[in-house]
Enzyme design. Structure first.
Site, PDB file in Angstrom:
ATOM      1  N   ASN A  12       0.868  -1.181   0.000  1.00 38.34           N
ATOM      2  CA  ASN A  12       0.000   0.000   0.000  1.00 38.34           C
ATOM      3  C   ASN A  12       0.905   1.231   0.000  1.00 38.34           C
ATOM      4  O   ASN A  12       1.523   1.543   1.024  1.00 38.34           O
ATOM      5  CB  ASN A  12      -0.885  -0.035   1.261  1.00 38.34           C
ATOM      6  CG  ASN A  12      -1.676   1.242   1.452  1.00 38.34           C
ATOM      7  OD1 ASN A  12      -1.776   2.069   0.546  1.00 38.34           O
ATOM      8  ND2 ASN A  12      -2.248   1.403   2.641  1.00 38.34           N
ATOM      9  N   TRP A  13       0.981   1.895  -1.140  1.00 39.63           N
ATOM     10  CA  TRP A  13       1.882   3.059  -1.248  1.00 39.63           C
ATOM     11  C   TRP A  13       1.291   4.300  -0.589  1.00 39.63           C
ATOM     12  O   TRP A  13       1.973   5.319  -0.474  1.00 39.63           O
ATOM     13  CB  TRP A  13       2.205   3.333  -2.721  1.00 39.63           C
ATOM     14  CG  TRP A  13       3.237   2.394  -3.301  1.00 39.63           C
ATOM     15  CD1 TRP A  13       3.759   1.273  -2.705  1.00 39.63           C
ATOM     16  CD2 TRP A  13       3.891   2.499  -4.577  1.00 39.63           C
ATOM     17  NE1 TRP A  13       4.686   0.681  -3.544  1.00 39.63           N
ATOM     18  CE2 TRP A  13       4.786   1.410  -4.695  1.00 39.63           C
ATOM     19  CE3 TRP A  13       3.788   3.396  -5.640  1.00 39.63           C
ATOM     20  CZ2 TRP A  13       5.588   1.208  -5.820  1.00 39.63           C
ATOM     21  CZ3 TRP A  13       4.589   3.198  -6.778  1.00 39.63           C
ATOM     22  CH2 TRP A  13       5.476   2.109  -6.852  1.00 39.63           C
ATOM     23  N   LYS A  14       0.015   4.228  -0.202  1.00 38.84           N
ATOM     24  CA  LYS A  14      -0.650   5.383   0.420  1.00 38.84           C
ATOM     25  C   LYS A  14      -0.488   6.627  -0.473  1.00 38.84           C
ATOM     26  O   LYS A  14      -0.483   6.501  -1.691  1.00 38.84           O
ATOM     27  CB  LYS A  14      -0.113   5.617   1.836  1.00 38.84           C
ATOM     28  CG  LYS A  14      -0.096   4.328   2.666  1.00 38.84           C
ATOM     29  CD  LYS A  14       0.107   4.582   4.105  1.00 38.84           C
ATOM     30  CE  LYS A  14       0.243   3.256   4.853  1.00 38.84           C
ATOM     31  NZ  LYS A  14       0.221   3.401   6.283  1.00 38.84           N
ATOM     32  N   HIS A  99      -9.273   0.763   5.214  1.00 36.25           N
ATOM     33  CA  HIS A  99      -7.982   0.964   5.886  1.00 36.25           C
ATOM     34  C   HIS A  99      -8.199   1.882   7.093  1.00 36.25           C
ATOM     35  O   HIS A  99      -9.022   2.798   7.037  1.00 36.25           O
ATOM     36  CB  HIS A  99      -6.970   1.577   4.906  1.00 36.25           C
ATOM     37  CG  HIS A  99      -5.574   1.596   5.450  1.00 36.25           C
ATOM     38  ND1 HIS A  99      -5.155   2.531   6.361  1.00 36.25           N
ATOM     39  CD2 HIS A  99      -4.523   0.767   5.235  1.00 36.25           C
ATOM     40  CE1 HIS A  99      -3.891   2.279   6.679  1.00 36.25           C
ATOM     41  NE2 HIS A  99      -3.486   1.213   6.005  1.00 36.25           N
ATOM     42  N   GLU A 101      -6.632   4.290   8.181  1.00 32.63           N
ATOM     43  CA  GLU A 101      -6.449   5.725   7.893  1.00 32.63           C
ATOM     44  C   GLU A 101      -7.706   6.306   7.249  1.00 32.63           C
ATOM     45  O   GLU A 101      -8.032   7.471   7.466  1.00 32.63           O
ATOM     46  CB  GLU A 101      -5.199   5.928   7.016  1.00 32.63           C
ATOM     47  CG  GLU A 101      -3.935   5.705   7.838  1.00 32.63           C
ATOM     48  CD  GLU A 101      -2.713   5.266   7.055  1.00 32.63           C
ATOM     49  OE1 GLU A 101      -2.724   5.345   5.812  1.00 32.63           O
ATOM     50  OE2 GLU A 101      -1.741   4.814   7.696  1.00 32.63           O
ATOM     51  N   GLU A 169      -4.837  -5.354  10.729  1.00 29.42           N
ATOM     52  CA  GLU A 169      -3.823  -4.325  10.910  1.00 29.42           C
ATOM     53  C   GLU A 169      -4.069  -3.588  12.222  1.00 29.42           C
ATOM     54  O   GLU A 169      -4.905  -2.673  12.272  1.00 29.42           O
ATOM     55  CB  GLU A 169      -3.886  -3.315   9.760  1.00 29.42           C
ATOM     56  CG  GLU A 169      -3.647  -3.919   8.401  1.00 29.42           C
ATOM     57  CD  GLU A 169      -3.116  -2.877   7.430  1.00 29.42           C
ATOM     58  OE1 GLU A 169      -2.007  -3.075   6.944  1.00 29.42           O
ATOM     59  OE2 GLU A 169      -3.789  -1.865   7.191  1.00 29.42           O
ATOM     60  N   GLY A 175       3.066   1.856  10.777  1.00 32.92           N
ATOM     61  CA  GLY A 175       4.044   2.936  10.625  1.00 32.92           C
ATOM     62  C   GLY A 175       4.803   3.278  11.900  1.00 32.92           C
ATOM     63  O   GLY A 175       5.484   4.304  11.954  1.00 32.92           O
ATOM     64  N   SER A 214       3.947  -2.552  10.202  1.00 32.55           N
ATOM     65  CA  SER A 214       5.395  -2.577  10.403  1.00 32.55           C
ATOM     66  C   SER A 214       6.053  -3.887   9.982  1.00 32.55           C
ATOM     67  O   SER A 214       7.024  -4.340  10.607  1.00 32.55           O
ATOM     68  CB  SER A 214       5.750  -2.234  11.856  1.00 32.55           C
ATOM     69  OG  SER A 214       5.362  -0.904  12.157  1.00 32.55           O
ATOM     70  N   GLY A 235       2.972  -1.290   4.228  1.00 32.39           N
ATOM     71  CA  GLY A 235       2.941   0.126   3.903  1.00 32.39           C
ATOM     72  C   GLY A 235       4.322   0.623   3.516  1.00 32.39           C
ATOM     73  O   GLY A 235       4.782   0.452   2.383  1.00 32.39           O
ATOM     74  N   GLY A 236       5.025   1.229   4.474  1.00 35.22           N
ATOM     75  CA  GLY A 236       6.309   1.874   4.203  1.00 35.22           C
ATOM     76  C   GLY A 236       7.307   1.007   3.454  1.00 35.22           C
ATOM     77  O   GLY A 236       7.984   1.479   2.533  1.00 35.22           O
TER      78      GLY A 236
END
Ligand code: PEP
Length: 252
Positions: A12-14, A99, A101, A169, A175, A214, A235-236
């Site tokens: 997920n590049w957000k 998600h 977020e 998640e 993150g 993470s 994610g990251g």
């Protein structure tokens, strides 16, 4: 073990990535050899602006391209929104919905997430439905209750295992560099598996349940070995090919 669903590692590049970032996708495609393809599916969900270009960049590599959210309707007067059909037209094969977020920043309810999951499937795409507790909820011993309610409210019971992926998640792990223990992950994933059997019947056994929060190359093997963990939502560490493929390598 042999009956486990085929694993999926999704990135997920957000709100990260410009056209120049597609070089990372190209590097992922290069590293995704036939031996790894046989063991794990890969999916990259870039920002909406890159979905079409990413689907072209990934063509023939076996790496799928997905979106990060969609509107529940097919089309209409919804300025700034994008429908699942538009993402299908742009080359997507899946859409992340619910998600944390989106739930936090846009106040998305379970009912809204459920409508979006149905929209993804209506457009012929896989719905990746995210659930997970906050730090306060975990400290308060509410994890299974919160996750159970999110599943009950967000998962359309008419979906099949080919149409649905669930991502657990924990919000506090996203993150932050923090991860639950393997035992904690096992407990929640077993609970999700049971709830999917209740919601979907026998098909619940085939739904892929991803862990997200993470995940990185150094902890992927341990997390991916946990029972009922059928891959990762990353994610990251999905922004760089070396990290993302380092995670996928847990399945080599
Ligand atoms: C995510 O937001 O879906 C996620 C898992 O992020 P990270 O891997 O950066 O914790």
């Amino acid at each position: 073990m042999n009956n486990r669903p085929h694993p999926l590692v999704a990135g997920n590049w957000k709100m990260n990535g410009l056209r120049s970032s597609l070089g990372e996708l190209g590097a992922m495609a290069q590293a995704y050899d036939s031996a790894l393809r046989a063991k794990v599916d890969l999916l990259i969900c870039p920002p909406a602006t890159l979905v079409h270009a990413a689907s072209i960049a990934a063509a023939g590599s076996g790496i799928g391209v997905g979106a990060q959210d969609c509107h529940a309707h097919v089309s209409g007067a919804h300025t700034g929104d994008l429908s699942a059909e538009m993402f299908a037209d742009a080359g997507a094969s899946a859409i992340i919905v619910g998600h944390s977020e989106r739930r936090a920043d846009h106040g998305e309810s379970d009912a809204a997430v459920r409508a979006k999951a149905l929209a993804a499937v209506r457009a012929g795409l896989v719905a990746i439905v995210c659930v997970g507790e906050t730090e306060a909820q975990r400290r308060g011993g509410q994890t299974l209750g919160v996750v159970g309610n999110q599943l009950d409210g967000s998962i359309p019971t008419e979906l099949t295992s080919a149409q649905l992926v669930v991502a657990y998640e924990p919000v506090w792990a996203i993150g932050t560099g923090l991860t639950p223990t393997a035992a904690d992950v096992a407990e929640v994933h077993a609970f999700i598996r049971e709830r999917l059997a209740f919601l979907l019947g026998a098909d619940g056994a085939g739904v892929r349940i991803l862990y997200g929060g993470s995940v990185k190359p150094s902890n992927a093997a341990e997390l991916m070995a946990v029972p009922n963990v059928d891959g990762a939502l990353v994610g990251g560490a999905s922004l760089k090919a070396v990290d993302f493929m380092g995670i996928a390598a847990a399945y080599r």
